[in-house]
Design a protein around this motif. Structure first.
Motif, PDB file in Angstrom:
ATOM      1  N   LEU A  74      38.825  35.645  42.616  1.00 54.59           N
ATOM      2  CA  LEU A  74      38.490  36.839  43.398  1.00 54.59           C
ATOM      3  C   LEU A  74      38.379  38.054  42.493  1.00 54.59           C
ATOM      4  CD1 LEU A  74      40.642  36.735  46.676  1.00 54.59           C
ATOM      5  CD2 LEU A  74      38.167  36.577  46.495  1.00 54.59           C
ATOM      6  N   ALA A  75      39.338  38.178  41.577  1.00 59.76           N
ATOM      7  CA  ALA A  75      39.341  39.308  40.650  1.00 59.76           C
ATOM      8  C   ALA A  75      38.066  39.331  39.812  1.00 59.76           C
ATOM      9  CB  ALA A  75      40.571  39.240  39.751  1.00 59.76           C
ATOM     10  N   LYS A  76      37.612  38.155  39.410  1.00 57.29           N
ATOM     11  CA  LYS A  76      36.400  38.076  38.588  1.00 57.29           C
ATOM     12  C   LYS A  76      35.146  38.459  39.379  1.00 57.29           C
ATOM     13  CE  LYS A  76      38.782  36.705  35.071  1.00 57.29           C
ATOM     14  NZ  LYS A  76      39.083  37.690  33.995  1.00 57.29           N
ATOM     15  N   LYS A  77      35.196  38.228  40.710  1.00 55.97           N
ATOM     16  CA  LYS A  77      34.054  38.596  41.556  1.00 55.97           C
ATOM     17  C   LYS A  77      33.825  40.107  41.589  1.00 55.97           C
ATOM     18  CE  LYS A  77      33.917  34.875  45.012  1.00 55.97           C
ATOM     19  NZ  LYS A  77      34.062  34.595  46.469  1.00 55.97           N
ATOM     20  N   VAL A  78      34.885  40.847  41.349  1.00 57.88           N
ATOM     21  CA  VAL A  78      34.821  42.310  41.460  1.00 57.88           C
ATOM     22  C   VAL A  78      33.940  42.908  40.377  1.00 57.88           C
ATOM     23  CG1 VAL A  78      36.181  44.448  41.381  1.00 57.88           C
ATOM     24  CG2 VAL A  78      37.080  42.429  42.570  1.00 57.88           C
ATOM     25  N   GLY A  79      34.016  42.337  39.159  1.00 60.30           N
ATOM     26  CA  GLY A  79      33.261  42.899  38.038  1.00 60.30           C
ATOM     27  C   GLY A  79      33.971  44.111  37.466  1.00 60.30           C
ATOM     28  N   LYS A  80      33.287  44.845  36.602  1.00 62.27           N
ATOM     29  CA  LYS A  80      33.892  46.014  35.957  1.00 62.27           C
ATOM     30  C   LYS A  80      33.894  47.213  36.906  1.00 62.27           C
ATOM     31  CE  LYS A  80      32.755  44.855  31.160  1.00 62.27           C
ATOM     32  NZ  LYS A  80      32.096  45.327  29.909  1.00 62.27           N
ATOM     33  N   VAL A  81      35.036  47.885  36.959  1.00 66.17           N
ATOM     34  CA  VAL A  81      35.152  49.093  37.789  1.00 66.17           C
ATOM     35  C   VAL A  81      35.897  50.164  37.002  1.00 66.17           C
ATOM     36  CG1 VAL A  81      35.095  47.851  39.989  1.00 66.17           C
ATOM     37  CG2 VAL A  81      37.295  48.287  38.873  1.00 66.17           C
ATOM     38  N   ASP A  82      35.761  51.390  37.455  1.00 62.32           N
ATOM     39  CA  ASP A  82      36.469  52.488  36.801  1.00 62.32           C
ATOM     40  C   ASP A  82      37.893  52.635  37.344  1.00 62.32           C
ATOM     41  OD1 ASP A  82      34.275  53.645  35.127  1.00 62.32           O
ATOM     42  OD2 ASP A  82      33.321  53.821  37.090  1.00 62.32           O
ATOM     43  N   ILE A  83      38.046  52.423  38.659  1.00 65.60           N
ATOM     44  CA  ILE A  83      39.363  52.504  39.284  1.00 65.60           C
ATOM     45  C   ILE A  83      39.530  51.324  40.229  1.00 65.60           C
ATOM     46  CG2 ILE A  83      40.964  53.899  40.666  1.00 65.60           C
ATOM     47  CD1 ILE A  83      39.259  56.351  40.026  1.00 65.60           C
ATOM     48  N   ALA A  84      40.674  50.640  40.147  1.00 65.54           N
ATOM     49  CA  ALA A  84      41.013  49.565  41.077  1.00 65.54           C
ATOM     50  C   ALA A  84      42.240  50.008  41.869  1.00 65.54           C
ATOM     51  CB  ALA A  84      41.305  48.264  40.333  1.00 65.54           C
ATOM     52  N   ILE A  85      42.110  50.009  43.201  1.00 65.34           N
ATOM     53  CA  ILE A  85      43.170  50.513  44.078  1.00 65.34           C
ATOM     54  C   ILE A  85      43.561  49.421  45.063  1.00 65.34           C
ATOM     55  CG2 ILE A  85      43.753  52.229  45.850  1.00 65.34           C
ATOM     56  CD1 ILE A  85      41.447  53.965  44.636  1.00 65.34           C
ATOM     57  N   SER A  86      44.848  49.190  45.219  1.00 60.94           N
ATOM     58  CA  SER A  86      45.321  48.265  46.238  1.00 60.94           C
ATOM     59  C   SER A  86      46.279  48.986  47.183  1.00 60.94           C
ATOM     60  CB  SER A  86      46.035  47.061  45.624  1.00 60.94           C
ATOM     61  OG  SER A  86      46.579  46.240  46.655  1.00 60.94           O
ATOM     62  N   PHE A  87      46.062  48.813  48.478  1.00 61.17           N
ATOM     63  CA  PHE A  87      46.967  49.348  49.486  1.00 61.17           C
ATOM     64  C   PHE A  87      48.013  48.308  49.891  1.00 61.17           C
ATOM     65  CE2 PHE A  87      43.422  52.319  50.061  1.00 61.17           C
ATOM     66  CZ  PHE A  87      44.100  53.523  50.200  1.00 61.17           C
ATOM     67  N   ARG A  88      48.194  47.294  49.053  1.00 59.02           N
ATOM     68  CA  ARG A  88      49.185  46.248  49.337  1.00 59.02           C
ATOM     69  C   ARG A  88      50.229  46.208  48.230  1.00 59.02           C
ATOM     70  NH1 ARG A  88      46.929  40.687  50.094  1.00 59.02           N
ATOM     71  NH2 ARG A  88      48.906  40.388  51.176  1.00 59.02           N
TER      72      ARG A  88
END
Length: 319
Positions: A74-88
């Motif tokens: 799942l993490a790999k599906k996200v690709g490169k991002v500037d900010i990763a935020i989790s509400f969990r």
């Protein structure tokens, strides 16, 4: 410049909806950023229409195979991002977040032990982690309300979290019977809540009430939101649908027993009335009554709701 943001939202529908003021503030602070949203099917369906959302990923990590490997995929599906935020705050979420290719990664944290609304907790988390000073606005769901032909009352007897949060079908039915003179009735519920809706339906049929429809388990998430959004009155347990109604400021009577209404009642809905007995043992926050009597819900009667509505409407809803 922040161009891409990943957001993991809570699994539960109500919790996901309570993140929407914080998500609105993220969008306001980074208006050019494209968002990838990840969560349960129900949660992502509710929030997928937010502006700036470029991609939606459903968390299917509990499917066959190793969940840990599935989380990494799942993490790999996200690709490169500037900010990763989790509400969990779960371990599984932290594991997935570790493998996301992001310049900045932040996971949800509670900053106070005081009893404050969950919306404020989520918004405070974003403000602190991203160095923002945004106030929490209203809940937001981007759907068009359904148009009913007559004044309509919605009843939501379910609560996915557990049986302790559920008011009794006999009381819902008594209420519906009394109010059927003024409203058409719609019974709501998810796929696992059809039995309790059916119990209410049987009593209504026995009482010769005909102006109702039971749509429990028969709606998509979008249809559920649209039909709640079009109601004139909603009577509900502490649940995801309660927060849907709050987003559209529907006149609501919210039944609270084992949960903290100070933290999870409808946010910014001036049309909400809370009914609770404030017992010594509440709020216990348990899925089932640990004392076996369930008085926090059992002592609430249809008359309590009718009295509240009667007082607000100059006695319109009298017994």
């Amino acid at each position: 410049m922040v161009k891409k943001i990943f957001i993991e939202i809570p699994t539960w529908l109500g919790d996901a909806i309570m993140t929407t003021p914080a998500i609105e503030n993220i969008i306001k602070s980074f208006p050019e950023a494209k968002i990838t949203l990840l969560g349960s099917y129900v949660s992502t369906e509710a929030l997928k229409n937010f502006e700036n959302i470029e991609k939606v990923i459903i968390d299917d990590s509990k499917k066959a195979g190793s969940r840990y490997l599935n989380l990494i995929k799942l993490a790999k599906k996200v690709g490169k991002v500037d900010i990763a935020i989790s509400f969990r705050r779960s371990f599984s979420s932290k594991l997935m977040m570790f493998f996301i290719d992001s310049k900045k990664t932040i996971s949800y944290k509670r900053y106070t032990k005081k009893e404050i609304h969950q919306v404020l907790r989520y918004n405070d988390f974003i403000n602190r982690k991203l160095n923002l000073k945004n106030k929490a606005g209203d809940l937001k769901l981007n759907f068009t309300p359904f148009s009913y032909k007559k004044p309509t009352l919605g009843l939501n007897p379910g609560a996915t979290y557990g049986s302790a949060k559920r008011w009794y079908p006999e009381e819902f039915a008594k209420l519906a019977t009394k109010l059927s003179k003024n409203y058409d009735i719609v019974l709501f519920g998810g796929p696992n809540e059809t039995a309790i809706a059916s119990d209410i339906e049987k009593i209504l049929v026995k009482n010769k009430i005909t102006n109702f429809q039971n749509i429990a388990g028969k709606t998509s998430v979008s249809e559920l939101i649209e039909k709640i959004a079009g109601l004139d009155l909603f009577v509900t347990n502490d649940s995801g649908p309660m927060h849907i109604a709050a987003a559209f400021k529907i006149k609501t009577v919210a039944i609270f027993g084992p949960t903290k209404f100070t933290e999870t009642n409808q946010w910014n809905n001036p049309n909400e009335t809370i009914i609770t007995k404030n017992l010594y043992c509440a709020p216990c926050m348990k899925r089932k009554c640990p004392l076996g009597h369930h008085d926090c819900m059992k002592l609430i009667k249809a008359e309590d709701v009718l009295k509240t509505l009667g007082e607000e409407n100059g006695g319109k809803e009298k017994l």
